[in-house]
Design a protein around this motif. Structure first.
Motif, PDB file in Angstrom:
ATOM      1  N   VAL A 229      -9.909 -88.746  62.004  1.00  0.00           N
ATOM      2  CA  VAL A 229      -9.030 -88.531  60.854  1.00  0.00           C
ATOM      3  C   VAL A 229      -8.416 -87.139  60.889  1.00  0.00           C
ATOM      4  CG1 VAL A 229      -8.971 -88.278  58.336  1.00  0.00           C
ATOM      5  CG2 VAL A 229     -10.191 -90.203  59.378  1.00  0.00           C
ATOM      6  N   LEU A 230      -9.238 -86.121  61.154  1.00  0.00           N
ATOM      7  CA  LEU A 230      -8.728 -84.754  61.155  1.00  0.00           C
ATOM      8  C   LEU A 230      -7.725 -84.536  62.289  1.00  0.00           C
ATOM      9  CD1 LEU A 230     -12.001 -82.809  60.272  1.00  0.00           C
ATOM     10  CD2 LEU A 230     -10.129 -83.473  58.751  1.00  0.00           C
ATOM     11  N   ASP A 231      -7.963 -85.146  63.445  1.00  0.00           N
ATOM     12  CA  ASP A 231      -7.001 -85.054  64.550  1.00  0.00           C
ATOM     13  C   ASP A 231      -5.694 -85.764  64.186  1.00  0.00           C
ATOM     14  OD1 ASP A 231      -8.672 -83.583  66.148  1.00  0.00           O
ATOM     15  OD2 ASP A 231      -9.356 -85.280  67.370  1.00  0.00           O
ATOM     16  N   ALA A 232      -5.810 -86.895  63.512  1.00  0.00           N
ATOM     17  CA  ALA A 232      -4.616 -87.642  63.107  1.00  0.00           C
ATOM     18  C   ALA A 232      -3.774 -86.833  62.130  1.00  0.00           C
ATOM     19  CB  ALA A 232      -5.019 -88.977  62.480  1.00  0.00           C
ATOM     20  N   ILE A 233      -4.443 -86.102  61.246  1.00  0.00           N
ATOM     21  CA  ILE A 233      -3.702 -85.264  60.292  1.00  0.00           C
ATOM     22  C   ILE A 233      -2.941 -84.178  61.033  1.00  0.00           C
ATOM     23  CG2 ILE A 233      -3.930 -83.591  58.403  1.00  0.00           C
ATOM     24  CD1 ILE A 233      -6.381 -85.259  57.487  1.00  0.00           C
ATOM     25  N   ARG A 234      -3.598 -83.549  61.992  1.00  0.00           N
ATOM     26  CA  ARG A 234      -2.941 -82.478  62.745  1.00  0.00           C
ATOM     27  C   ARG A 234      -1.723 -82.997  63.517  1.00  0.00           C
ATOM     28  NH1 ARG A 234      -8.357 -80.445  63.155  1.00  0.00           N
ATOM     29  NH2 ARG A 234      -8.821 -81.800  64.940  1.00  0.00           N
ATOM     30  N   GLY A 235      -1.794 -84.225  63.978  1.00  0.00           N
ATOM     31  CA  GLY A 235      -0.687 -84.782  64.751  1.00  0.00           C
ATOM     32  C   GLY A 235       0.271 -85.614  63.928  1.00  0.00           C
ATOM     33  N   LEU A 236       0.079 -85.633  62.624  1.00  0.00           N
ATOM     34  CA  LEU A 236       0.888 -86.484  61.749  1.00  0.00           C
ATOM     35  C   LEU A 236       2.331 -85.999  61.701  1.00  0.00           C
ATOM     36  CD1 LEU A 236       0.574 -88.912  59.767  1.00  0.00           C
ATOM     37  CD2 LEU A 236       0.289 -87.227  57.943  1.00  0.00           C
ATOM     38  N   SER A 237       3.254 -86.919  61.936  1.00  0.00           N
ATOM     39  CA  SER A 237       4.678 -86.604  61.836  1.00  0.00           C
ATOM     40  C   SER A 237       5.167 -87.029  60.460  1.00  0.00           C
ATOM     41  CB  SER A 237       5.458 -87.346  62.928  1.00  0.00           C
ATOM     42  OG  SER A 237       6.845 -87.138  62.774  1.00  0.00           O
ATOM     43  N   VAL A 238       5.657 -86.060  59.696  1.00  0.00           N
ATOM     44  CA  VAL A 238       6.130 -86.343  58.333  1.00  0.00           C
ATOM     45  C   VAL A 238       7.650 -86.296  58.343  1.00  0.00           C
ATOM     46  CG1 VAL A 238       5.946 -85.720  55.910  1.00  0.00           C
ATOM     47  CG2 VAL A 238       4.042 -85.263  57.448  1.00  0.00           C
ATOM     48  N   ALA A 239       8.260 -87.464  58.499  1.00  0.00           N
ATOM     49  CA  ALA A 239       9.725 -87.519  58.617  1.00  0.00           C
ATOM     50  C   ALA A 239      10.409 -87.167  57.311  1.00  0.00           C
ATOM     51  CB  ALA A 239      10.145 -88.915  59.088  1.00  0.00           C
ATOM     52  N   ASP A 240       9.816 -87.562  56.200  1.00  0.00           N
ATOM     53  CA  ASP A 240      10.431 -87.294  54.898  1.00  0.00           C
ATOM     54  C   ASP A 240       9.370 -86.736  53.962  1.00  0.00           C
ATOM     55  OD1 ASP A 240      11.894 -87.160  52.597  1.00  0.00           O
ATOM     56  OD2 ASP A 240      12.656 -89.200  52.689  1.00  0.00           O
ATOM     57  N   ALA A 241       9.103 -85.438  54.120  1.00  0.00           N
ATOM     58  CA  ALA A 241       8.041 -84.805  53.338  1.00  0.00           C
ATOM     59  C   ALA A 241       8.328 -84.859  51.847  1.00  0.00           C
ATOM     60  CB  ALA A 241       7.861 -83.355  53.792  1.00  0.00           C
ATOM     61  N   VAL A 242       9.586 -84.717  51.477  1.00  0.00           N
ATOM     62  CA  VAL A 242       9.935 -84.710  50.051  1.00  0.00           C
ATOM     63  C   VAL A 242       9.549 -86.035  49.399  1.00  0.00           C
ATOM     64  CG1 VAL A 242      11.825 -84.591  48.392  1.00  0.00           C
ATOM     65  CG2 VAL A 242      11.791 -83.031  50.342  1.00  0.00           C
ATOM     66  N   SER A 243       9.864 -87.151  50.063  1.00  0.00           N
ATOM     67  CA  SER A 243       9.543 -88.454  49.469  1.00  0.00           C
ATOM     68  C   SER A 243       8.043 -88.653  49.362  1.00  0.00           C
ATOM     69  CB  SER A 243      10.178 -89.585  50.289  1.00  0.00           C
ATOM     70  OG  SER A 243       9.570 -89.687  51.564  1.00  0.00           O
ATOM     71  N   VAL A 244       7.274 -88.133  50.332  1.00  0.00           N
ATOM     72  CA  VAL A 244       5.815 -88.252  50.271  1.00  0.00           C
ATOM     73  C   VAL A 244       5.262 -87.431  49.112  1.00  0.00           C
ATOM     74  CG1 VAL A 244       3.647 -87.788  51.480  1.00  0.00           C
ATOM     75  CG2 VAL A 244       5.587 -88.744  52.727  1.00  0.00           C
ATOM     76  N   LEU A 245       5.749 -86.202  48.993  1.00  0.00           N
ATOM     77  CA  LEU A 245       5.250 -85.328  47.930  1.00  0.00           C
ATOM     78  C   LEU A 245       5.653 -85.826  46.547  1.00  0.00           C
ATOM     79  CD1 LEU A 245       5.848 -81.864  49.613  1.00  0.00           C
ATOM     80  CD2 LEU A 245       3.646 -82.905  49.077  1.00  0.00           C
ATOM     81  N   ARG A 246       6.797 -86.481  46.465  1.00  0.00           N
ATOM     82  CA  ARG A 246       7.253 -87.005  45.180  1.00  0.00           C
ATOM     83  C   ARG A 246       6.812 -88.446  44.955  1.00  0.00           C
ATOM     84  NH1 ARG A 246      13.529 -84.705  44.958  1.00  0.00           N
ATOM     85  NH2 ARG A 246      12.968 -82.501  44.713  1.00  0.00           N
ATOM     86  N   GLY A 247       6.086 -88.993  45.906  1.00  0.00           N
ATOM     87  CA  GLY A 247       5.616 -90.366  45.782  1.00  0.00           C
ATOM     88  C   GLY A 247       4.446 -90.476  44.836  1.00  0.00           C
ATOM     89  N   GLY A 248       3.736 -91.594  44.925  1.00  0.00           N
ATOM     90  CA  GLY A 248       2.601 -91.821  44.042  1.00  0.00           C
ATOM     91  C   GLY A 248       1.451 -90.891  44.343  1.00  0.00           C
ATOM     92  N   PRO A 249       0.372 -90.996  43.569  1.00  0.00           N
ATOM     93  CA  PRO A 249      -0.764 -90.065  43.707  1.00  0.00           C
ATOM     94  C   PRO A 249      -1.490 -90.149  45.040  1.00  0.00           C
ATOM     95  CG  PRO A 249      -1.297 -91.850  42.186  1.00  0.00           C
ATOM     96  CD  PRO A 249       0.168 -91.946  42.464  1.00  0.00           C
ATOM     97  N   THR A 250      -1.280 -91.232  45.789  1.00  0.00           N
ATOM     98  CA  THR A 250      -1.933 -91.365  47.102  1.00  0.00           C
ATOM     99  C   THR A 250      -0.907 -91.590  48.215  1.00  0.00           C
ATOM    100  OG1 THR A 250      -2.261 -93.759  46.834  1.00  0.00           O
ATOM    101  CG2 THR A 250      -4.022 -92.315  46.038  1.00  0.00           C
ATOM    102  N   ALA A 251       0.303 -91.117  48.029  1.00  0.00           N
ATOM    103  CA  ALA A 251       1.380 -91.372  48.994  1.00  0.00           C
ATOM    104  C   ALA A 251       1.073 -90.791  50.368  1.00  0.00           C
ATOM    105  CB  ALA A 251       2.702 -90.803  48.466  1.00  0.00           C
ATOM    106  N   ALA A 252       0.494 -89.602  50.417  1.00  0.00           N
ATOM    107  CA  ALA A 252       0.177 -88.980  51.706  1.00  0.00           C
ATOM    108  C   ALA A 252      -0.935 -89.755  52.420  1.00  0.00           C
ATOM    109  CB  ALA A 252      -0.230 -87.524  51.512  1.00  0.00           C
ATOM    110  N   THR A 253      -1.917 -90.207  51.667  1.00  0.00           N
ATOM    111  CA  THR A 253      -3.004 -90.986  52.255  1.00  0.00           C
ATOM    112  C   THR A 253      -2.488 -92.309  52.796  1.00  0.00           C
ATOM    113  OG1 THR A 253      -4.607 -90.003  50.731  1.00  0.00           O
ATOM    114  CG2 THR A 253      -5.250 -92.043  51.817  1.00  0.00           C
ATOM    115  N   THR A 254      -1.571 -92.927  52.081  1.00  0.00           N
ATOM    116  CA  THR A 254      -0.971 -94.179  52.548  1.00  0.00           C
ATOM    117  C   THR A 254      -0.292 -93.975  53.902  1.00  0.00           C
ATOM    118  OG1 THR A 254      -0.630 -94.978  50.294  1.00  0.00           O
ATOM    119  CG2 THR A 254       0.719 -95.981  52.019  1.00  0.00           C
ATOM    120  N   LEU A 255       0.436 -92.854  54.041  1.00  0.00           N
ATOM    121  CA  LEU A 255       1.086 -92.534  55.309  1.00  0.00           C
ATOM    122  C   LEU A 255       0.049 -92.334  56.414  1.00  0.00           C
ATOM    123  CD1 LEU A 255       3.616 -91.722  56.965  1.00  0.00           C
ATOM    124  CD2 LEU A 255       3.267 -89.378  56.141  1.00  0.00           C
TER     125      LEU A 255
END
Length: 228
Positions: free
Chosen positions: A116-142
């Motif tokens: 999990v921690l390696d996946a976070i480090r390598g996570l590509s966030v194409a649309d960070a704004v939409s994730v941050l403005r998404g629901g309470p678990t939007a980042a976890t869903t990604l």
């Protein structure tokens, strides 16, 4: 006394979950040299540290309705009139089997932690704004969308070995008494349940951090999540 690698890792995770994420570099403005993507990585890292700190405790899966592993149908099921099936439907026996399975999941989750921690480090966030403005678990869903398969695969061998060992005594006795139990399918079922539970636990921590970013004392998370 020398601490085992397993205990050392769990000790590190518990300690990390109690502390704010340390700065990786200079921060002269609210975000400084950090991007919104960095904020998501920090949010997921802290959420995961806190989730695993809970899950790796004794009873970490079983004691929490959100993460508890249920008894797979191929173990609990049976034909009407089947004496063994009737016994398995009793609350006391089902609870003991469930506890054994959840105990197996605790050890297997330790294998999933670095994945999990390696996946976070390598996570590509194409649309960070939409994730941050998404629901309470939007980042976890990604994160789950990108890493769930690897997490399940990491736990599967540990779970399969544990189910065949003498450690899960009551579960072993049940399997021995019931013919036709597919160990591979049973281990996969438990690994899939444990994988889903891990991401539910991470999501709960993400939601809590979003609700009160000030409590993290992390300046980047506070700036990114709008703490006041």
């Amino acid at each position: 006394m020398t601490m085992s690698p397993l205990l050392a890792r769990r000790h590190l995770l518990r300690g990390a979950a109690l502390l704010p994420l340390v700065a990786i570099g200079a921060c002269t403005t609210p975000l400084g040299s950090y991007s919104l993507g960095d904020g998501i990585h920090r949010l997921l890292t802290l959420s995961s540290q806190r989730a695993f700190a809970r899950l790796l405790q004794p009873g970490g899966f079983y004691d929490d309705q959100l993460t508890r592993i249920t008894v797979p149908q191929q173990v609990a099921g049976g034909r009407d009139g089947d004496v063994l099936a009737a016994i398995l439907r009793t609350r006391a026996v089902r609870d003991r089997i469930a506890f054994a399975l959840n105990d197996v999941a605790v050890d297997a989750a330790d294998r999933a932690t670095p994945v999990v921690l390696d996946a976070i480090r390598g996570l590509s966030v194409a649309d960070a704004v939409s994730v941050l403005r998404g629901g309470p678990t939007a980042a976890t869903t990604l994160l789950e969308r990108q890493a769930r398969g690897a997490v399940v695969d990491a736990m599967f061998p540990e779970i399969g070995g544990a189910l065949r060992s003498d450690g899960a005594e009551i579960l072993g006795a049940v399997i021995a008494a019931r013919t036709g139990v597919d160990y591979t399918a049973l281990a996969r079922d438990v690994a899939e349940q444990a994988g889903s539970a891990i991401f539910r636990a991470i999501g709960r921590e993400e939601a809590a951090i979003r609700a009160d970013p000030l409590a993290t004392r992390d300046p980047v998370l506070i700036a990114v999540l709008g703490g006041r």
